[in-house]
Motif scaffolding. Structure first.
Motif, mmCIF file in Angstrom:
data_model
loop_
_atom_site.group_PDB
_atom_site.id
_atom_site.type_symbol
_atom_site.label_atom_id
_atom_site.label_comp_id
_atom_site.label_asym_id
_atom_site.label_seq_id
_atom_site.Cartn_x
_atom_site.Cartn_y
_atom_site.Cartn_z
ATOM 1 N N TRP A 374 0.832 -1.215 0.000
ATOM 2 C CA TRP A 374 0.000 0.000 0.000
ATOM 3 C C TRP A 374 0.864 1.261 0.000
ATOM 4 N N VAL A 375 1.892 1.293 0.835
ATOM 5 C CA VAL A 375 2.737 2.494 0.948
ATOM 6 C C VAL A 375 3.474 2.769 -0.357
ATOM 7 N N TRP A 376 4.108 1.737 -0.936
ATOM 8 C CA TRP A 376 4.867 1.965 -2.166
ATOM 9 C C TRP A 376 3.945 2.237 -3.343
ATOM 10 N N GLY A 377 2.747 1.631 -3.343
ATOM 11 C CA GLY A 377 1.776 1.946 -4.391
ATOM 12 C C GLY A 377 1.293 3.381 -4.301
ATOM 13 N N ALA A 378 1.017 3.838 -3.069
ATOM 14 C CA ALA A 378 0.594 5.224 -2.879
ATOM 15 C C ALA A 378 1.704 6.194 -3.259
ATOM 16 N N LEU A 379 2.943 5.855 -2.915
ATOM 17 C CA LEU A 379 4.074 6.717 -3.276
ATOM 18 C C LEU A 379 4.248 6.776 -4.790
ATOM 19 N N ALA A 380 4.040 5.647 -5.462
ATOM 20 C CA ALA A 380 4.135 5.628 -6.923
ATOM 21 C C ALA A 380 3.051 6.500 -7.552
ATOM 22 N N ASP A 381 1.833 6.469 -7.001
ATOM 23 C CA ASP A 381 0.766 7.320 -7.507
ATOM 24 C C ASP A 381 1.073 8.796 -7.276
ATOM 25 N N ALA A 382 1.646 9.112 -6.119
ATOM 26 C CA ALA A 382 1.924 10.514 -5.770
ATOM 27 C C ALA A 382 3.151 11.053 -6.494
ATOM 28 N N THR A 383 4.119 10.187 -6.789
ATOM 29 C CA THR A 383 5.361 10.644 -7.432
ATOM 30 C C THR A 383 5.585 9.865 -8.731
ATOM 31 N N SER A 384 6.289 8.751 -8.639
ATOM 32 C CA SER A 384 6.540 7.906 -9.811
ATOM 33 C C SER A 384 6.932 6.516 -9.352
ATOM 34 N N LEU A 385 6.877 5.571 -10.283
ATOM 35 C CA LEU A 385 7.297 4.211 -9.952
ATOM 36 C C LEU A 385 8.777 4.173 -9.579
ATOM 37 N N GLU A 386 9.598 4.957 -10.283
ATOM 38 C CA GLU A 386 11.026 4.985 -9.986
ATOM 39 C C GLU A 386 11.290 5.468 -8.565
ATOM 40 N N THR A 387 10.553 6.506 -8.142
ATOM 41 C CA THR A 387 10.732 7.031 -6.782
ATOM 42 C C THR A 387 10.342 5.986 -5.738
ATOM 43 N N ALA A 388 9.244 5.281 -5.990
ATOM 44 C CA ALA A 388 8.801 4.253 -5.047
ATOM 45 C C ALA A 388 9.836 3.135 -4.932
ATOM 46 N N LEU A 389 10.409 2.720 -6.047
ATOM 47 C CA LEU A 389 11.422 1.665 -6.028
ATOM 48 C C LEU A 389 12.669 2.117 -5.279
ATOM 49 N N HIS A 390 13.098 3.354 -5.512
ATOM 50 C CA HIS A 390 14.254 3.870 -4.776
ATOM 51 C C HIS A 390 13.946 3.980 -3.282
#
Length: 422
Positions: A374-390
């Motif tokens: 949930w956290v990384w999915g929300a971060l990807a929605d708010a920023t980008s998939l690359e940011t969530a992975l980092h």
């Protein structure tokens, strides 16, 4: 009295060979049936994840397909552990497998008729997750009934190999089937895959001490008290929580990565999952000897670094082969970590509360994964998939502080050696 068609081998001295557990007829039969069941589960996992990408553009909802399989382990795991210790574990597994068969058949029917939406898909995958939550503690605790104690670590590694063999074959097969037909075929094949395990469990007659019944809440409290009072187990649980939270960044976002970052197809997504499985298999075959030589802490620390590297590589991936290389590394890190944590829990948990101890471990580790999804999915929605992975990679590197604060238990620390070999 005639012997059951599937019996556990008796009177054999365990050996350290990686394939020694296959000497036991029960282990062979259950391992084989479980392999096909795992292949079906992976085919369904690909189908559900890819179907969600067709139903919505939300990274959170796509990530929640992964989380829906693990949230029930967090919410129901403690009760499942008490059930595994209070009742015949074989019957518990039979009930869970039958329930998952029924739900998968319903999902196949709804998908075939075009009557499934994002929320009904999540609800049904959540119900399959409930079956997994019920099955897990009984399944893992039953390994002691299938092999001698000396072969237990190897049996756990072989069960991990079974899952990761399925993870290598199932996703690519699922991608092909979906492209040729539809997701309904993936769900239908998963329903069929449960039949073999159900038949094997019906034939298996393990020799086990009848469980001592306890009130449900009292049983749960007893398991919690034991784990809370065991420093070695607390170390294992802490590592499982932190690593599970970070590892979810790769596993939960993989469908979105294939679709949005790499503009791939369902087959490309299956190949990425297959890379994860191959990395896991190659690692699982050797991890027992590596752990014996260097210790669990060294293995878990190295595996965490490898998984973080996989996340960074995935964030910079520009092609499917590069993404498959990243998932291959992720599979290596995942298999090394999860096998080491599972063995550590099994060897430090008494037989009469083993199901509860394993359910606590699963609830915390997979609960961390569900929260991470949930956290990384929300971060990807708010920023980008690359940011969530980092972000997930940074989390895993930060978790290495546990190497100094609460390292994994040493080889003899907290071990329970009172369970006779079977």
């Amino acid at each position: 009295m005639q012997a059951s068609p599937i019996q556990t081998a008796q009177g054999q001295t365990g050996q350290a060979s990686a394939l020694a557990p296959f000497r036991y007829p029960a282990f062979r039969a259950i391992w084989t049936a479980n392999l096909f069941s795992n292949i079906g589960a992976m085919i369904q996992s690909v189908g559900a994840a890819w179907l969600m990408t067709e139903l919505t553009d939300s990274h959170v909802l796509v990530a929640l397909v992964q989380a829906s399989a693990t949230i029930p382990i967090l919410l129901l795991g403690l009760f499942a552990g008490a059930i595994a210790d209070n009742f015949d574990r074989r019957r518990v597994m039979l009930a869970a497998q039958t329930g998952m068969l029924v739900v998968s058949a319903i999902l196949a029917t709804l998908s075939y008729t075009g009557n499934v939406g994002p929320w009904s898909l999540l609800a049904l995958t959540l119900m399959v997750g409930m079956g997994t939550a019920l099955n897990g503690p009984a399944w893992q605790a039953s390994v002691r009934l299938q092999v001698g104690r000396a072969d237990l670590p190897q049996a756990i590694s072989l069960n991990a190999i079974s899952f990761n063999l399925a993870r290598s074959v199932g996703p690519a097969l699922g991608g092909i089937l979906i492209s040729l037909w539809s997701t309904s075929l993936a769900f239908a094949l998963n329903a069929v895959s449960y039949i073999g395990m159900i038949v094997v469990l019906m034939l298996w007659r393990p020799v086990a001490t009848p469980p001592r019944r306890e009130p449900m809440l009292a049983a749960i409290v007893r398991g919690l008290r034991f784990c809370a009072a065991s420093p070695p187990i607390l170390k294992v649980l802490a590592r499982g929580l932190l690593i599970g939270f970070g590892a979810a960044g790769l596993q939960a976002l993989m469908p979105s990565i294939a679709r949005d970052m790499l503009h791939g197809t369902e087959l490309d997504y299956g190949l990425m999952l297959g890379g994860f499985g191959v990395g896991s298999i190659l690692t699982a075959f050797r991890i027992s000897k590596v752990r014996q030589r260097f210790g669990s802490e060294a293995v878990v620390t190295a595996a965490t670094v490898i998984f973080a590297a996989a996340l960074v590589l995935m964030a910079s991936a520009t092609s499917i082969p590069m993404a498959v290389a990243a998932t291959f590394l992720g599979g290596m890190g995942w298999a090394s970590t999860m096998t080491s944590l599972n063995v550590a829990m099994q060897l430090r948990s008494p037989e009469d509360i083993l199901g509860r101890c394993l359910s606590i471990y699963q609830a915390i580790t997979f609960g961390g994964m569900a929260l991470g999804a949930w956290v990384w999915g929300a971060l990807a929605d708010a920023t980008s998939l690359e940011t969530a992975l980092h972000g997930a990679a940074i989390w895993l590197i930060a978790s290495l502080a546990m190497h100094f604060i609460a390292p994994m238990p040493t080889r003899e620390e907290g071990r329970i050696d009172s369970v006779p070999a079977r």
